[in-house]
Design a protein around this motif. Structure first.
Motif, mmCIF file in Angstrom:
data_model
loop_
_atom_site.group_PDB
_atom_site.id
_atom_site.type_symbol
_atom_site.label_atom_id
_atom_site.label_comp_id
_atom_site.label_asym_id
_atom_site.label_seq_id
_atom_site.Cartn_x
_atom_site.Cartn_y
_atom_site.Cartn_z
ATOM 1 N N MET A 1 0.824 -1.200 0.000
ATOM 2 C CA MET A 1 0.000 0.000 0.000
ATOM 3 C C MET A 1 0.867 1.263 0.000
ATOM 4 S SD MET A 1 -2.855 1.325 2.741
ATOM 5 C CE MET A 1 -1.681 1.490 4.057
ATOM 6 N N HIS A 2 1.930 1.262 0.789
ATOM 7 C CA HIS A 2 2.783 2.445 0.887
ATOM 8 C C HIS A 2 3.685 2.626 -0.326
ATOM 9 C CE1 HIS A 2 2.337 2.413 5.536
ATOM 10 N NE2 HIS A 2 1.302 2.953 4.932
ATOM 11 N N ARG A 3 3.664 1.690 -1.240
ATOM 12 C CA ARG A 3 4.496 1.773 -2.442
ATOM 13 C C ARG A 3 3.687 1.899 -3.731
ATOM 14 N NH1 ARG A 3 7.050 0.018 1.566
ATOM 15 N NH2 ARG A 3 9.291 0.170 1.788
ATOM 16 N N ARG A 4 2.418 2.268 -3.603
ATOM 17 C CA ARG A 4 1.573 2.425 -4.791
ATOM 18 C C ARG A 4 1.796 3.805 -5.414
ATOM 19 N NH1 ARG A 4 -4.467 0.850 -3.405
ATOM 20 N NH2 ARG A 4 -4.673 2.049 -5.325
ATOM 21 N N PRO A 5 2.244 3.850 -6.680
ATOM 22 C CA PRO A 5 2.480 5.149 -7.318
ATOM 23 C C PRO A 5 1.208 5.956 -7.525
ATOM 24 C CG PRO A 5 2.930 3.345 -8.842
ATOM 25 C CD PRO A 5 2.617 2.728 -7.520
ATOM 26 N N ASP A 6 0.033 5.309 -7.545
ATOM 27 C CA ASP A 6 -1.204 6.073 -7.684
ATOM 28 C C ASP A 6 -1.574 6.766 -6.367
ATOM 29 O OD1 ASP A 6 -1.692 3.423 -6.691
ATOM 30 O OD2 ASP A 6 -3.837 3.744 -7.017
ATOM 31 N N LEU A 7 -0.952 6.356 -5.253
ATOM 32 C CA LEU A 7 -1.221 6.986 -3.958
ATOM 33 C C LEU A 7 -0.090 7.908 -3.512
ATOM 34 C CD1 LEU A 7 -2.667 3.910 -2.016
ATOM 35 C CD2 LEU A 7 -3.926 5.736 -3.188
ATOM 36 N N PHE A 8 1.145 7.555 -3.870
ATOM 37 C CA PHE A 8 2.315 8.325 -3.436
ATOM 38 C C PHE A 8 3.231 8.582 -4.624
ATOM 39 C CE2 PHE A 8 1.033 5.781 0.257
ATOM 40 C CZ PHE A 8 0.837 6.788 1.188
ATOM 41 N N GLU A 9 3.528 9.854 -4.854
ATOM 42 C CA GLU A 9 4.477 10.194 -5.903
ATOM 43 C C GLU A 9 5.853 9.668 -5.503
ATOM 44 O OE1 GLU A 9 6.563 14.151 -7.733
ATOM 45 O OE2 GLU A 9 4.525 14.315 -6.979
ATOM 46 N N ASP A 10 6.515 8.981 -6.410
ATOM 47 C CA ASP A 10 7.835 8.401 -6.159
ATOM 48 C C ASP A 10 7.832 7.617 -4.840
ATOM 49 O OD1 ASP A 10 10.475 7.777 -6.609
ATOM 50 O OD2 ASP A 10 11.241 9.733 -5.985
ATOM 51 N N PRO A 11 7.011 6.564 -4.761
ATOM 52 C CA PRO A 11 6.804 5.868 -3.495
ATOM 53 C C PRO A 11 8.039 5.182 -2.921
ATOM 54 C CG PRO A 11 5.820 4.625 -5.281
ATOM 55 C CD PRO A 11 6.277 5.933 -5.854
ATOM 56 N N GLU A 12 9.036 4.872 -3.743
ATOM 57 C CA GLU A 12 10.241 4.208 -3.233
ATOM 58 C C GLU A 12 11.201 5.180 -2.551
ATOM 59 O OE1 GLU A 12 10.850 0.922 -3.142
ATOM 60 O OE2 GLU A 12 8.878 0.568 -4.025
ATOM 61 N N ALA A 13 10.996 6.485 -2.749
ATOM 62 C CA ALA A 13 11.885 7.487 -2.146
ATOM 63 C C ALA A 13 11.503 7.739 -0.697
ATOM 64 C CB ALA A 13 11.807 8.790 -2.943
ATOM 65 N N PHE A 14 12.498 7.884 0.155
ATOM 66 C CA PHE A 14 12.266 8.244 1.554
ATOM 67 C C PHE A 14 12.092 9.758 1.621
ATOM 68 C CE2 PHE A 14 13.845 9.546 5.770
ATOM 69 C CZ PHE A 14 12.905 8.886 6.543
ATOM 70 N N ARG A 15 10.842 10.194 1.694
ATOM 71 C CA ARG A 15 10.538 11.629 1.720
ATOM 72 C C ARG A 15 9.451 11.893 2.761
ATOM 73 N NH1 ARG A 15 9.090 12.703 -4.155
ATOM 74 N NH2 ARG A 15 7.390 13.546 -2.975
ATOM 75 N N PRO A 16 9.796 11.929 4.050
ATOM 76 C CA PRO A 16 8.770 12.168 5.068
ATOM 77 C C PRO A 16 8.070 13.510 4.913
ATOM 78 C CG PRO A 16 10.959 11.878 6.073
ATOM 79 C CD PRO A 16 11.122 11.732 4.598
ATOM 80 N N GLU A 17 8.692 14.457 4.233
ATOM 81 C CA GLU A 17 8.079 15.772 4.060
ATOM 82 C C GLU A 17 6.813 15.701 3.211
ATOM 83 O OE1 GLU A 17 11.036 15.238 0.712
ATOM 84 O OE2 GLU A 17 11.066 14.912 2.867
ATOM 85 N N ARG A 18 6.576 14.579 2.546
ATOM 86 C CA ARG A 18 5.366 14.438 1.733
ATOM 87 C C ARG A 18 4.102 14.563 2.578
ATOM 88 N NH1 ARG A 18 5.900 9.534 -1.574
ATOM 89 N NH2 ARG A 18 8.010 9.314 -0.841
ATOM 90 N N PHE A 19 4.215 14.379 3.902
ATOM 91 C CA PHE A 19 3.053 14.476 4.783
ATOM 92 C C PHE A 19 2.928 15.839 5.463
ATOM 93 C CE2 PHE A 19 4.149 9.921 4.742
ATOM 94 C CZ PHE A 19 2.990 9.460 4.139
ATOM 95 N N LEU A 20 3.881 16.735 5.247
ATOM 96 C CA LEU A 20 3.822 18.055 5.890
ATOM 97 C C LEU A 20 2.688 18.883 5.310
ATOM 98 C CD1 LEU A 20 7.595 19.031 6.132
ATOM 99 C CD2 LEU A 20 6.087 18.271 7.970
ATOM 100 N N GLY A 21 1.906 19.488 6.179
ATOM 101 C CA GLY A 21 0.852 20.402 5.756
ATOM 102 C C GLY A 21 -0.400 19.735 5.219
ATOM 103 N N ARG A 22 -0.445 18.418 5.227
ATOM 104 C CA ARG A 22 -1.655 17.737 4.762
ATOM 105 C C ARG A 22 -1.723 16.356 5.398
ATOM 106 N NH1 ARG A 22 -0.443 14.965 -0.850
ATOM 107 N NH2 ARG A 22 1.784 14.701 -0.583
ATOM 108 N N SER A 23 -2.922 15.858 5.496
ATOM 109 C CA SER A 23 -3.140 14.516 6.037
ATOM 110 C C SER A 23 -3.268 13.533 4.887
ATOM 111 C CB SER A 23 -4.418 14.479 6.869
ATOM 112 O OG SER A 23 -4.294 15.316 7.985
ATOM 113 N N PRO A 24 -2.778 12.316 5.089
ATOM 114 C CA PRO A 24 -2.961 11.316 4.036
ATOM 115 C C PRO A 24 -4.443 11.004 3.834
ATOM 116 C CG PRO A 24 -1.506 10.509 5.778
ATOM 117 C CD PRO A 24 -2.056 11.810 6.224
ATOM 118 N N ARG A 25 -4.810 10.662 2.620
ATOM 119 C CA ARG A 25 -6.194 10.261 2.349
ATOM 120 C C ARG A 25 -6.519 8.989 3.117
ATOM 121 N NH1 ARG A 25 -5.453 10.171 -3.841
ATOM 122 N NH2 ARG A 25 -5.675 7.999 -3.302
ATOM 123 N N PRO A 26 -7.767 8.805 3.532
ATOM 124 C CA PRO A 26 -8.139 7.555 4.210
ATOM 125 C C PRO A 26 -7.782 6.335 3.361
ATOM 126 C CG PRO A 26 -9.913 9.145 4.395
ATOM 127 C CD PRO A 26 -8.888 9.739 3.438
ATOM 128 N N GLY A 27 -7.242 5.325 4.025
ATOM 129 C CA GLY A 27 -6.889 4.099 3.334
ATOM 130 C C GLY A 27 -5.552 4.125 2.621
#
Length: 119
Positions: A17-43
């Motif tokens: 789930m955490h490696r789906r490109p339709d959910l996360f841009e460049d999912p293999e990259a370690f980029r914790p800042e992707r969550f700054l200023g927004r909440s992840p979508r449910p699921g």
């Protein structure tokens, strides 16, 4: 759609789930800042994970929630003025009310006096 025979065990894969490109841009990259200023979508995000790679702090967090909730329920009467039936909404792996829910806490009767907190 996938047919699952009765009695079969099904479990979501947090790893996949955490490696789906339709959910996360460049999912293999370690980029914790992707969550700054927004909440992840449910699921799309499971912070405690599951299975062998479960979060190290999940047991402590779950224990703390049980202790706090048991103390609140021991010390207070919890009521709600909601007259409408609650509609459930799924948020990640939890179920929450679909609309805000107000509750009132009133100190429980003297039969259960609060214990002093040591220290």
């Amino acid at each position: 759609m996938v047919h699952v025979p009765p009695g079969d065990f099904v479990m979501g894969s947090m790893y996949l789930m955490h490696r789906r490109p339709d959910l996360f841009e460049d999912p293999e990259a370690f980029r914790p800042e992707r969550f700054l200023g927004r909440s992840p979508r449910p699921g799309t995000y499971a912070p405690f994970g599951a299975g062998l790679r479960r979060c190290l702090g999940s047991a402590l967090g779950s224990r703390q929630m049980r202790v706090v909730l048991s103390e609140v329920l021991r010390r207070f009467d919890v009521t709600s003025e909601a007259v409408r039936p609650l509609v459930e909404n799924r948020r990640n792996v939890t179920v929450v009310p679909a609309t805000p829910l107000s509750v009132t806490l009133r100190r429980a009767d003297a039969a259960f006096p609060p214990k002093p907190i040591p220290g």
